[in-house]
Design a protein around this motif. Structure first.
Motif, PDB file in Angstrom:
ATOM      1  N   SER A   6       0.864  -1.174   0.000  1.00  0.00           N
ATOM      2  CA  SER A   6       0.000   0.000   0.000  1.00  0.00           C
ATOM      3  C   SER A   6       0.902   1.226   0.000  1.00  0.00           C
ATOM      4  N   ASP A   8       1.569   3.206   2.380  1.00  0.00           N
ATOM      5  CA  ASP A   8       2.346   3.330   3.613  1.00  0.00           C
ATOM      6  C   ASP A   8       2.993   2.039   4.086  1.00  0.00           C
ATOM      7  N   ARG A   9       2.991   1.007   3.263  1.00  0.00           N
ATOM      8  CA  ARG A   9       3.612  -0.264   3.631  1.00  0.00           C
ATOM      9  C   ARG A   9       4.476  -0.737   2.474  1.00  0.00           C
ATOM     10  N   TRP A  10       5.708  -1.109   2.817  1.00  0.00           N
ATOM     11  CA  TRP A  10       6.621  -1.591   1.804  1.00  0.00           C
ATOM     12  C   TRP A  10       7.287  -2.869   2.278  1.00  0.00           C
ATOM     13  N   SER A  11       7.638  -3.696   1.332  1.00  0.00           N
ATOM     14  CA  SER A  11       8.367  -4.911   1.645  1.00  0.00           C
ATOM     15  C   SER A  11       9.430  -5.101   0.572  1.00  0.00           C
ATOM     16  N   HIS A  29      10.395  -5.310   6.077  1.00  0.00           N
ATOM     17  CA  HIS A  29       9.015  -4.810   6.065  1.00  0.00           C
ATOM     18  C   HIS A  29       8.985  -3.439   6.731  1.00  0.00           C
ATOM     19  N   HIS A  31       6.589   0.102   7.643  1.00  0.00           N
ATOM     20  CA  HIS A  31       5.224   0.607   7.804  1.00  0.00           C
ATOM     21  C   HIS A  31       5.311   2.051   8.285  1.00  0.00           C
ATOM     22  N   ILE A  33       3.842   5.359   9.914  1.00  0.00           N
ATOM     23  CA  ILE A  33       2.826   5.784  10.879  1.00  0.00           C
ATOM     24  C   ILE A  33       2.597   7.282  10.665  1.00  0.00           C
ATOM     25  N   VAL A  43       8.551   5.531  11.097  1.00  0.00           N
ATOM     26  CA  VAL A  43       8.538   4.346  10.245  1.00  0.00           C
ATOM     27  C   VAL A  43       8.976   3.172  11.104  1.00  0.00           C
TER      28      VAL A  43
END
Length: 174
Positions: A6, A8-11, A29, A31, A33, A43
């Protein structure tokens, strides 16, 4: 590798050098905030060692390559059948039926079997497809492209009962 889940989320997955000089595959991972206005507060991240998965994937690819070579270079004919349809013949089976370039898409196993042997062959295959037996064999004749017959011994084995193609059978033709 990068996977974006998304905004605000990365992997990420990459190799990371350990203190001892060896490398490990890790999944990173991240995320983000945010506050109520959408401003970045912090983060949060985590690293997970996924080296075992990468090693297993490499071993699987190597195993698949060995099976592929054995299938294609076998001294006996081999064919994968799904509900009587030829899914994949090997080179030796194509040579046996006189079709080095391959088989027409519309041809099935029944068409390569001599008419006098079709009922026996289909009865054996039916027991496999219905799950009554896991394997079976018989002597039968195959039809060569020039219409001569070739006596062969065929051993059938049920491969799976719930595959994507339905019941599947593997045949070895000697």
């Amino acid at each position: 590798r990068q996977k974006l889940a998304s905004e605000d989320r990365w992997s990420y997955e990459y190799r990371l050098r350990r203190a001892n000089g060896s490398y490990a595959w890790v999944a990173d991972h991240l995320h983000a905030i945010r506050d109520d206005n959408g401003a970045l507060i912090e983060v949060i991240g985590s690293l997970t060692d996924v080296s075992d998965r990468y090693a297993a994937e490499a071993a699987f690819r190597e195993s698949e390559a060995r099976v592929q070579v054995a299938f294609e270079q076998a001294a006996v004919g081999m064919v994968h059948l799904a509900d009587g349809a030829i899914v994949r013949p090997n080179r030796r089976l194509l040579e046996l039926v006189g079709s080095v370039e391959g088989l027409p898409d519309a041809i099935d196993w029944r068409q390569l079997t001599h008419p006098e042997d079709r009922d026996r062959d289909e009865a054996l295959l039916k027991t496999l497809y219905e799950g009554a037996s896991a394997a079976g064999s018989l002597d039968k004749r195959l039809l060569h492209r020039d219409q001569r017959t070739i006596w062969v011994h065929v051993t059938y084995s049920l491969v799976n009962a719930q595959g994507a193609l339905g019941p599947s059978v593997f045949a070895v033709v000697e």
